[in-house]
Motif scaffolding. Structure first.
Motif, PDB file in Angstrom:
ATOM      1  N   GLN A  97       0.830  -1.210   0.000  1.00  0.00           N
ATOM      2  CA  GLN A  97       0.000   0.000   0.000  1.00  0.00           C
ATOM      3  C   GLN A  97       0.861   1.255   0.000  1.00  0.00           C
ATOM      4  O   GLN A  97       0.596   2.211  -0.736  1.00  0.00           O
ATOM      5  CB  GLN A  97      -0.919  -0.010   1.223  1.00  0.00           C
ATOM      6  CG  GLN A  97      -2.030  -1.032   1.101  1.00  0.00           C
ATOM      7  CD  GLN A  97      -2.680  -1.310   2.414  1.00  0.00           C
ATOM      8  OE1 GLN A  97      -2.104  -1.090   3.464  1.00  0.00           O
ATOM      9  NE2 GLN A  97      -3.897  -1.817   2.372  1.00  0.00           N
ATOM     10  N   VAL A 111      -3.252   9.646   0.821  1.00  0.00           N
ATOM     11  CA  VAL A 111      -4.266   8.968   1.629  1.00  0.00           C
ATOM     12  C   VAL A 111      -5.370   8.414   0.736  1.00  0.00           C
ATOM     13  O   VAL A 111      -5.783   7.255   0.879  1.00  0.00           O
ATOM     14  CB  VAL A 111      -4.839   9.928   2.690  1.00  0.00           C
ATOM     15  CG1 VAL A 111      -6.012   9.294   3.415  1.00  0.00           C
ATOM     16  CG2 VAL A 111      -3.780  10.308   3.688  1.00  0.00           C
ATOM     17  N   ILE A 170      -6.469   4.576   0.196  1.00  0.00           N
ATOM     18  CA  ILE A 170      -7.832   4.126   0.535  1.00  0.00           C
ATOM     19  C   ILE A 170      -8.462   3.427  -0.662  1.00  0.00           C
ATOM     20  O   ILE A 170      -9.020   2.334  -0.537  1.00  0.00           O
ATOM     21  CB  ILE A 170      -8.701   5.311   1.004  1.00  0.00           C
ATOM     22  CG1 ILE A 170      -8.277   5.765   2.402  1.00  0.00           C
ATOM     23  CG2 ILE A 170     -10.174   4.922   1.045  1.00  0.00           C
ATOM     24  CD1 ILE A 170      -8.973   7.008   2.869  1.00  0.00           C
ATOM     25  N   SER A 193      -6.723  -0.006  -1.398  1.00  0.00           N
ATOM     26  CA  SER A 193      -7.019  -1.094  -0.464  1.00  0.00           C
ATOM     27  C   SER A 193      -8.503  -1.441  -0.480  1.00  0.00           C
ATOM     28  O   SER A 193      -8.863  -2.591  -0.200  1.00  0.00           O
ATOM     29  CB  SER A 193      -6.534  -0.771   0.939  1.00  0.00           C
ATOM     30  OG  SER A 193      -6.485   0.585   1.170  1.00  0.00           O
ATOM     31  N   ALA A 194      -9.362  -0.462  -0.843  1.00  0.00           N
ATOM     32  CA  ALA A 194     -10.783  -0.800  -0.981  1.00  0.00           C
ATOM     33  C   ALA A 194     -10.979  -1.797  -2.115  1.00  0.00           C
ATOM     34  O   ALA A 194     -11.792  -2.722  -2.010  1.00  0.00           O
ATOM     35  CB  ALA A 194     -11.604   0.455  -1.239  1.00  0.00           C
ATOM     36  N   VAL A 210      -7.398  -3.394   5.754  1.00  0.00           N
ATOM     37  CA  VAL A 210      -8.085  -2.176   6.185  1.00  0.00           C
ATOM     38  C   VAL A 210      -7.231  -1.359   7.134  1.00  0.00           C
ATOM     39  O   VAL A 210      -7.376  -0.154   7.230  1.00  0.00           O
ATOM     40  CB  VAL A 210      -9.423  -2.596   6.831  1.00  0.00           C
ATOM     41  CG1 VAL A 210     -10.047  -1.459   7.576  1.00  0.00           C
ATOM     42  CG2 VAL A 210     -10.366  -3.103   5.784  1.00  0.00           C
ATOM     43  N   PRO A 267      -5.061   2.105   5.671  1.00  0.00           N
ATOM     44  CA  PRO A 267      -5.829   3.275   5.223  1.00  0.00           C
ATOM     45  C   PRO A 267      -6.594   3.967   6.348  1.00  0.00           C
ATOM     46  O   PRO A 267      -6.635   5.204   6.392  1.00  0.00           O
ATOM     47  CB  PRO A 267      -6.792   2.691   4.186  1.00  0.00           C
ATOM     48  CG  PRO A 267      -6.661   1.249   4.263  1.00  0.00           C
ATOM     49  CD  PRO A 267      -5.353   0.929   4.850  1.00  0.00           C
ATOM     50  N   ILE A 268      -7.158   3.184   7.280  1.00  0.00           N
ATOM     51  CA  ILE A 268      -7.909   3.844   8.352  1.00  0.00           C
ATOM     52  C   ILE A 268      -6.953   4.511   9.335  1.00  0.00           C
ATOM     53  O   ILE A 268      -7.224   5.597   9.848  1.00  0.00           O
ATOM     54  CB  ILE A 268      -8.867   2.844   9.026  1.00  0.00           C
ATOM     55  CG1 ILE A 268      -9.966   2.509   8.021  1.00  0.00           C
ATOM     56  CG2 ILE A 268      -9.478   3.416  10.280  1.00  0.00           C
ATOM     57  CD1 ILE A 268     -11.000   1.587   8.511  1.00  0.00           C
ATOM     58  N   ALA A 326      -6.264   7.723   7.643  1.00  0.00           N
ATOM     59  CA  ALA A 326      -7.411   8.630   7.672  1.00  0.00           C
ATOM     60  C   ALA A 326      -7.576   9.253   9.048  1.00  0.00           C
ATOM     61  O   ALA A 326      -7.950  10.413   9.182  1.00  0.00           O
ATOM     62  CB  ALA A 326      -8.677   7.886   7.282  1.00  0.00           C
ATOM     63  N   ASP A 356     -12.396   9.493   8.190  1.00  0.00           N
ATOM     64  CA  ASP A 356     -12.490   8.078   8.551  1.00  0.00           C
ATOM     65  C   ASP A 356     -13.875   7.525   8.225  1.00  0.00           C
ATOM     66  O   ASP A 356     -14.008   6.351   7.894  1.00  0.00           O
ATOM     67  CB  ASP A 356     -12.129   7.852  10.018  1.00  0.00           C
ATOM     68  CG  ASP A 356     -12.889   8.751  10.952  1.00  0.00           C
ATOM     69  OD1 ASP A 356     -13.515   9.695  10.449  1.00  0.00           O
ATOM     70  OD2 ASP A 356     -12.859   8.507  12.166  1.00  0.00           O
ATOM     71  N   ALA A 392     -13.700   6.613   4.692  1.00  0.00           N
ATOM     72  CA  ALA A 392     -12.916   5.387   4.559  1.00  0.00           C
ATOM     73  C   ALA A 392     -13.764   4.169   4.937  1.00  0.00           C
ATOM     74  O   ALA A 392     -13.760   3.154   4.242  1.00  0.00           O
ATOM     75  CB  ALA A 392     -11.685   5.454   5.447  1.00  0.00           C
TER      76      ALA A 392
END
Lengths: 245, 287
Positions: free
Chosen positions: B31, B86, B90, B93-94, B128, B131-132, B135, B144, B147
């Protein structure tokens, strides 16, 4: 896991203000020393790659260089503080017991100095996106025993006088404290957590607690000073008592 | 089914969470790399255009000629890089999260260590995580929530997800709900060699008080309030329009105005002193 940055913070160790002010120079010295390898690395990077043939490598590795710089600072902060800690421990070795909270008490004084030394590496590693660096990696350098297969990334663990066994699960926001302050007294006592123990979320283990194998501590409870949680039993409450069915 | 019932009895007392470190957790490096790559390309193009504006020549021709207003983007470039990073992390990874869900659909229930569900739960969590974390590290309080929406958590409008831990899957939060400081909302729970996954449902305009734990399977109906420092059992149902307190939740109180509750408090005190003042005092001393 993904707690916000404000909760991840560094240690809730109450360093005595009188001692902190006196040893501020030591704290700043550790910070400066930890930046030396990083600046050497940057110097090397610019000197070797800033020429006509290798300039494309300079731009290609620029981001990796930034990432590398952060980690070099973290590791050198850890190493310098461990080295200084070794020297300080030669002068006065850490001891368990009940001490007075005054500047004359050498044990209390040196406990504060040790925490001043550990503060910078713990702070800088807490801001790291890799969650296992703070507890599992750093605390092992400071002499805390943490077994294999243990989950303890989201909890706060004291950096000395703690031993944790294998396959332990420590819940979110729990804290394991090997020190305590009570009016004029200051307590330092080892906390021992044996194998396969399960500790719930938001628990507090006070100094001197021994958690035997397979014991379970329910969420939102705390153990008393010098409490012993026996094998294969469930404990709940404030302070923790055996669960009655 | 019988085995599942047995498990529930043991699990009731403890809310522990967290996931094991697996080789898949090194996805954080991937990531970081993808986020950095996008940053690098955008910045190279931007620096190249600025260089063209200054000197009239380019390092490399991208086919886009720079205009004077590119200078206005300079302050955005400095701070916008963070947001660009960011958002790419996000989004990337989503998409991995969606891919994992396609390979193995997330299921509720009790699973043993080493099973497929166990493995994929860990994979989803490590996807997850970063990214969180990012965020939450930025000073935008609604980032967040965005996210979480990317990862399939249903979050209603004008929700406050304050500073706390919330699982990214099997959580549903209704409109106008507030969660406060240092809370844990778990939809999964690791118990030695088993993992239990159960959906958490929080209704409209609920309040989750500070330092609380919401265990998997909890259903909070609309307008329910979970009091300070309490936690819910597995599969507990909290009725609406009431305040719920206890470790685990056992006491319910009506929602009322401050004056009403003060009057009641005075009355209760009088009752205690009249009838059984002495035993209560001795009880207090024991505590």
């Amino acid at each position: 896991m993904f707690q916000p940055a404000s909760l991840k913070g560094e240690s809730p160790v109450p360093i005595d203000e009188r001692i902190r002010n006196r040893y501020l120079l030591l704290y700043i010295l550790i910070i400066i020393l930890s930046f030396i390898p990083c600046s050497l690395f940057e110097y090397w990077y610019v000197v070797y790659l800033w020429n006509e043939t290798l300039i494309w490598l300079f731009f290609l590795f620029l981001l990796l260089n930034a990432l590398g710089a952060i980690y070099i600072v973290q590791f050198s902060a850890l190493l310098t503080s461990v080295l200084i800690l070794k020297v300080v421990n030669l002068i006065h070795s850490p001891k368990e017991g009940i001490f007075k909270r005054s500047l004359e008490d050498r044990d209390y004084l040196f406990w504060n100095i040790r925490n001043i030394i550990k503060k910078w590496p713990l702070y800088i590693i807490a801001s790291n996106p890799f969650p296992w660096f703070k507890n599992r990696f750093t605390l092992r350098f400071f002499g805390v025993k943490i077994g294999r297969g243990t989950i303890c990334d989201n909890s706060w663990i004291s950096s000395e006088f703690v031993s944790i066994g294998k396959n332990v699960i420590i819940g979110m926001n729990s804290s394991i404290l090997s020190f305590g302050i009570e009016q004029e007294n200051f307590i330092l006592k080892k906390v021992r957590v044996e194998n396969n123990v399960l500790i719930g979320a938001k628990c507090v283990l006070l100094p001197g607690t021994i958690v035997r194998q397979n014991a379970r501590l329910s969420a939102h409870s705390y153990t008393n000073h010098n409490a012993v949680l026996e094998e294969n039993l469930i404990y709940t409450g404030h302070p923790a008592k055996i669960q009655n069915d | 089914m019988e085995r599942e019932e047995d498990l529930k009895i043991n699990l009731e007392f403890i809310s522990t969470s967290g996931v094991y470190k697996t080789p898949f957790s090194l996805i954080i490096i991937v990531q970081l790399f993808i986020g950095g790559l996008v940053l690098l390309v955008i910045n190279l193009w931007f620096i190249n255009s600025l260089y063209y504006l200054l000197t009239g020549t380019e390092f490399y021709s991208f086919g886009l000629k720079a205009e004077w207003y590119y200078w206005l983007l300079l302050p955005l470039n400095i701070y916008g890089n963070i947001f660009l990073f960011v958002f790419t992390v996000i989004l990337f990874s989503a998409s991995i999260f969606k891919l994992l869900n396609l390979i193995s659909k997330p299921k509720e229930g009790v699973f043993v260590r080493g099973s497929k569900e166990w493995k994929y739960m860990h994979r989803r969590f490590w996807t997850v995580y970063f990214p969180i974390w990012l965020a939450r590290a930025l000073p935008l309080p609604w980032l967040d929530i965005i996210a979480y929406r990317f990862f399939g958590t249903r979050v209603g409008k004008s929700v406050v997800l304050y500073e706390g831990y919330i699982d990214p899957e099997f959580v549903e939060i209704g409109d106008f709900t507030m969660t406060s400081l240092n809370i844990c909302i778990f939809s999964h729970l690791i118990y030695h060699d088993k993992v239990i996954i159960k959906k958490v449902k929080i209704g409209k305009a609920c309040v989750v008080g500070p330092h609380t734990i919401v265990s998997p399977g909890t259903v909070m109906e609309d307008f329910a309030v979970l009091g300070v420092n309490s936690y819910t059992k597995i599969n507990q149902n909290l009725k609406g329009n009431l305040i719920h307190v206890g470790t685990p939740v056992s006491i319910t109180l009506p929602i009322q105005s401050v004056e009403e509750s003060q009057q009641k408090a005075v009355k209760v005190k009088e009752d205690i002193t009249n009838s059984e003042g002495a035993p209560l005092d001795s009880n207090l001393k024991e505590v």
